[in-house]
Design a protein around this motif. Structure first.
Motif, PDB file in Angstrom:
ATOM      1  N   PHE A 245      25.392 -22.548  19.784  1.00  9.27           N
ATOM      2  CA  PHE A 245      24.961 -22.872  21.144  1.00  9.27           C
ATOM      3  C   PHE A 245      25.985 -23.777  21.829  1.00  9.27           C
ATOM      4  O   PHE A 245      26.401 -23.535  22.963  1.00  9.27           O
TER       5      PHE A 245
ATOM      6  N   ILE B 265      32.114 -13.483  31.511  1.00 14.57           N
ATOM      7  CA  ILE B 265      31.103 -14.370  30.907  1.00 14.57           C
ATOM      8  C   ILE B 265      30.145 -13.573  30.034  1.00 14.57           C
ATOM      9  O   ILE B 265      29.874 -13.914  28.880  1.00 14.57           O
TER      10      ILE B 265
ATOM     11  N   VAL C 139      26.841 -14.678  13.866  1.00 14.99           N
ATOM     12  CA  VAL C 139      25.389 -14.441  13.908  1.00 14.99           C
ATOM     13  C   VAL C 139      24.923 -13.706  12.652  1.00 14.99           C
ATOM     14  O   VAL C 139      23.816 -13.903  12.163  1.00 14.99           O
TER      15      VAL C 139
ATOM     16  N   TYR D 259      26.602  -5.254  10.743  1.00 16.00           N
ATOM     17  CA  TYR D 259      25.561  -5.096   9.724  1.00 16.00           C
ATOM     18  C   TYR D 259      25.517  -3.651   9.224  1.00 16.00           C
ATOM     19  O   TYR D 259      25.465  -3.396   8.024  1.00 16.00           O
TER      20      TYR D 259
ATOM     21  N   PHE E 281      26.486  -8.423  16.039  1.00 14.57           N
ATOM     22  CA  PHE E 281      25.723  -8.409  14.786  1.00 14.57           C
ATOM     23  C   PHE E 281      25.504  -6.988  14.271  1.00 14.57           C
ATOM     24  O   PHE E 281      25.963  -6.627  13.191  1.00 14.57           O
ATOM     25  N   THR E 282      24.794  -6.181  15.093  1.00 13.81           N
ATOM     26  CA  THR E 282      24.304  -4.893  14.614  1.00 13.81           C
ATOM     27  C   THR E 282      25.409  -4.002  14.045  1.00 13.81           C
ATOM     28  O   THR E 282      25.270  -3.468  12.937  1.00 13.81           O
TER      29      THR E 282
ATOM     30  N   ILE F 288      29.192 -21.802  22.675  1.00  8.32           N
ATOM     31  CA  ILE F 288      29.028 -20.941  23.848  1.00  8.32           C
ATOM     32  C   ILE F 288      28.980 -21.775  25.119  1.00  8.32           C
ATOM     33  O   ILE F 288      29.583 -21.441  26.133  1.00  8.32           O
TER      34      ILE F 288
ATOM     35  N   LEU G 267      24.582 -16.297  10.078  1.00  7.10           N
ATOM     36  CA  LEU G 267      23.372 -17.061  10.405  1.00  7.10           C
ATOM     37  C   LEU G 267      22.127 -16.295   9.961  1.00  7.10           C
ATOM     38  O   LEU G 267      21.211 -16.848   9.352  1.00  7.10           O
ATOM     39  N   TYR G 268      22.122 -14.992  10.256  1.00  6.15           N
ATOM     40  CA  TYR G 268      20.993 -14.149   9.860  1.00  6.15           C
ATOM     41  C   TYR G 268      20.821 -14.171   8.338  1.00  6.15           C
ATOM     42  O   TYR G 268      19.713 -14.324   7.821  1.00  6.15           O
TER      43      TYR G 268
ATOM     44  N   ILE H 198      29.694 -13.901  25.950  1.00  7.78           N
ATOM     45  CA  ILE H 198      28.411 -14.233  25.331  1.00  7.78           C
ATOM     46  C   ILE H 198      28.009 -13.121  24.368  1.00  7.78           C
ATOM     47  O   ILE H 198      27.564 -13.373  23.251  1.00  7.78           O
TER      48      ILE H 198
ATOM     49  N   GLN I 257      27.904 -12.884  19.912  1.00  3.98           N
ATOM     50  CA  GLN I 257      26.661 -12.567  19.206  1.00  3.98           C
ATOM     51  C   GLN I 257      26.715 -11.228  18.481  1.00  3.98           C
ATOM     52  O   GLN I 257      25.690 -10.693  18.089  1.00  3.98           O
TER      53      GLN I 257
ATOM     54  N   ALA J 197      22.911 -22.358  14.198  1.00  2.60           N
ATOM     55  CA  ALA J 197      22.527 -21.881  15.529  1.00  2.60           C
ATOM     56  C   ALA J 197      22.903 -22.899  16.600  1.00  2.60           C
ATOM     57  O   ALA J 197      23.380 -22.533  17.684  1.00  2.60           O
TER      58      ALA J 197
END
Lengths: 295, 294
Positions: free
Chosen positions: B270, B215, B246, B229, B225-226, B273, B249-250, B219, B223, B266
């Protein structure tokens, strides 16, 4: 065949034993072989990182690459502080991290004690809600929260990164609640009979007994804040305000990357975490294990 | 007495309660409202009905691209991470010498800040002088452009994530160590071999930690991202192949200031998920073993 077997019975027994023994040894060899092989794979990027941080610029770009630098050159570590504002980034990260850890520990212990020990009306419902927020992706609230801080004029300050910590963190509240529930109730009851208030019990009895859990929370919260990238990326836009996670990207231009100084900077960012891990290893591993195992 | 207990309960949880309304409940409602507006970060928010959602599903190729990228990363990355973490834990649980040292070696990479580890892997995966290609060409194997290649950028990011699999290992290890030895002894008396003991005792008895890591892994993977990026200089390249959900979205919210549109994104995230988590509880929930607690 059968006759031979009967004759050789004592020998067979030891033969069987020795084959079991051989199997055990073989299994051990396999386990250690795998462990050592995997260790090399896991440790290799670290060696590469440290090696590059000690190489002069021309050696960092040679092909085939050298693992151990031909010339040990500490100049990169000096350059880290001259090429970019690294000292300032470091200071900023420390301020944000210390503030966040302080806020998290203060608020989360208080809230966790409420959930662990005080049977107020509606407690269970609020607790379920708390657990539910742990599943909520932060992106859902990210934009409105940004707007709140923008309205307050707090963008490009550390406040949006630190202030939310003072309202508790669901994950740590859960961890601490689990810990508080293991403290014998009798201690609190006798203090209550002696006329101690709930806050007094919390402060004088529960907190001192919970040092290990509090250290775990402080360490994990330190690590998460130190590593946070998205928060600073959204809220900080002035070079003098950058934390390390943002600042280190300054070594990476669109075309030119200064590998040596960048790897030296990475070493300097990782170092506090490694030291912290070795000092507080016990708390780290236990903290991760308890929250994971008893979910 | 009862009343004062309730009062002091609420006093204790007050910080969280206030935070819950200011930083969670309020923003959730507001972001749901914004997802039906054209808010741009400045000026007024005009109600546009379901236009944002309509656009997302019918006119936005980047939504589908970023969703696919994220699914790809999750479907391959999460199971691989679970297996590697579990394997490490099982090896360490075999009563080996220097267990502490091995555990430290496997765990340390998960401590490294994502930004720093991403920069390090950019160097390792560098096509011209990186060590990954050097090793491959030493063995006369085909080399790759890794993070700069459309096909390889996601697999490369998965390899990077496996380096941090030791974080899950610690959780598994605690689970493995709490399996009662009597169960193994009983299985041995029934004539179970190593593999049978592993499949019929070890795995079922640690199913709760596997489930927890599954789980959490899902999750987390949703998400991502970093890393993306940093390795793509903030643009999700090459050709949007590292533009994760994400990340997109950012960009919409904070680069293009399409705050209403990003809020709709977003909420879709949600819901996704939520559905995935519920499915997991439905499929695996009953099969998971829980220790009797209180």
């Amino acid at each position: 065949m059968e006759i031979a077997d009967v004759k050789a019975k004592p020998a067979l027994k030891t033969k069987k034993e020795s084959s079991i023994k051989r199997g055990k040894i073989l299994e051990r060899l396999l386990v250690y072989g795998l462990l050592i092989g995997l260790s090399i794979v896991f440790i290799f990027p670290f060696l590469w990182l440290i090696g590059t941080s000690l190489k002069p610029e021309n050696e960092a770009l040679t092909f085939p690459p050298t693992l151990i630098p031909n010339v040990w050159d500490f100049a990169n570590y000096k350059d880290v502080f001259t090429i970019v504002n690294f000292g300032q980034y470091y200071m900023n990260s420390i301020i944000v991290t210390v503030g966040t850890v302080l806020g998290t520990v203060l608020s989360s212990t208080l809230v966790a004690y409420g959930f662990a020990r005080i049977k107020g009306k509606g407690r269970d419902a609020w607790f379920v809600l708390l657990l539910a927020t742990m599943m909520l992706p932060p992106q859902v609230t990210m934009i409105p929260v940004y707007m709140i801080f923008a309205k307050l004029g707090w963008t490009n300050t550390f406040l949006p990164l630190v202030v939310p910590a003072f309202f508790g963190n669901a994950y740590f509240i859960f961890l601490l609640r689990q810990f508080f529930r293991t403290i014998p109730k009798e201690l609190e009851e006798s203090a209550y009979l002696d006329g101690c208030s709930t806050l007094g019990i919390f402060w004088r009895i529960v907190l001192p007994l919970s040092a290990p859990a509090i250290i775990t929370v402080a360490l994990l919260s330190f690590m998460w804040t130190w590593n946070d990238f998205l928060g600073p990326l959204i809220y900080l836009n002035d070079d003098a305000k950058y934390t390390l996670a943002l600042g280190i990207l300054q070594f990476k231009g669109a075309l030119l990357i200064e590998w040596g100084p960048m790897m030296a900077a990475s070493v300097l960012i990782i170092l506090p975490l490694i030291i912290m891990f070795f000092v507080g290893q016990r708390y780290f591993i236990e903290g991760i294990a308890t929250t994971g195992g008893k979910g | 007495m009862f009343k004062s207990k309730t009062f002091s309960f609420y006093m204790f949880i007050l910080p969280w309660l206030i935070g819950f309304f200011i930083f969670t409940a309020g923003p959730m409602i507001y972001s749901l409202y914004m997802s039906f507006t054209d808010y741009s970060g400045l000026g007024a928010a005009n109600w546009v009905g379901i236009e944002n959602y309509q656009k997302i599903f019918t006119e936005d190729p980047l939504f589908w691209q970023s969703l696919w990228n994220t699914f790809f990363y999750t479907i391959f990355g999460v199971p691989l991470g679970l297996v590697v973490g579990y394997l490490l834990a099982v090896l360490l649980n075999a009563k080996v010498k220097f267990m502490g040292a091995f555990r430290t070696i496997f765990y340390l990479p998960s401590l490294v800040p994502t930004v720093a580890s991403s920069l390090l892997w950019i160097l390792i995966f560098q096509p011209d002088f990186g060590i990954a290609n050097s090793i491959l060409s030493f063995f006369h194997l085909p080399t790759s452009n890794w993070l700069l290649s459309e096909e390889m950028v996601k697999p490369s990011l998965i390899i990077m994530s496996l380096w941090g699999a030791g974080g899950g290992m610690v959780i598994y290890l605690a689970g493995l160590q709490s399996v009662p030895a009597t169960l193994y002894e009983a299985a041995e008396l029934d004539g179970a071999g190593k593999l049978r003991k592993f499949w019929h005792v070890t795995v079922p008895m640690t199913s709760n930690v596997i489930f927890f890591n599954l789980i959490m892994g899902l999750i987390g993977a949703f998400q991502i991202f970093t890393q993306a990026y940093v390795v793509s200089n903030g643009n999700g390249g090459p050709n949007y192949k590292s533009l994760f959900y994400v990340f997109y979205l950012y960009q919409d919210a904070f680069k293009f200031f399409k705050m209403g549109y990003a809020s709709a994104l977003a909420w879709i995230l949600f819901i996704i998920i939520l559905i995935f988590t519920l499915i997991q509880f439905k499929v695996f929930g009953k099969k998971v073993y829980y220790e009797y607690d209180e």
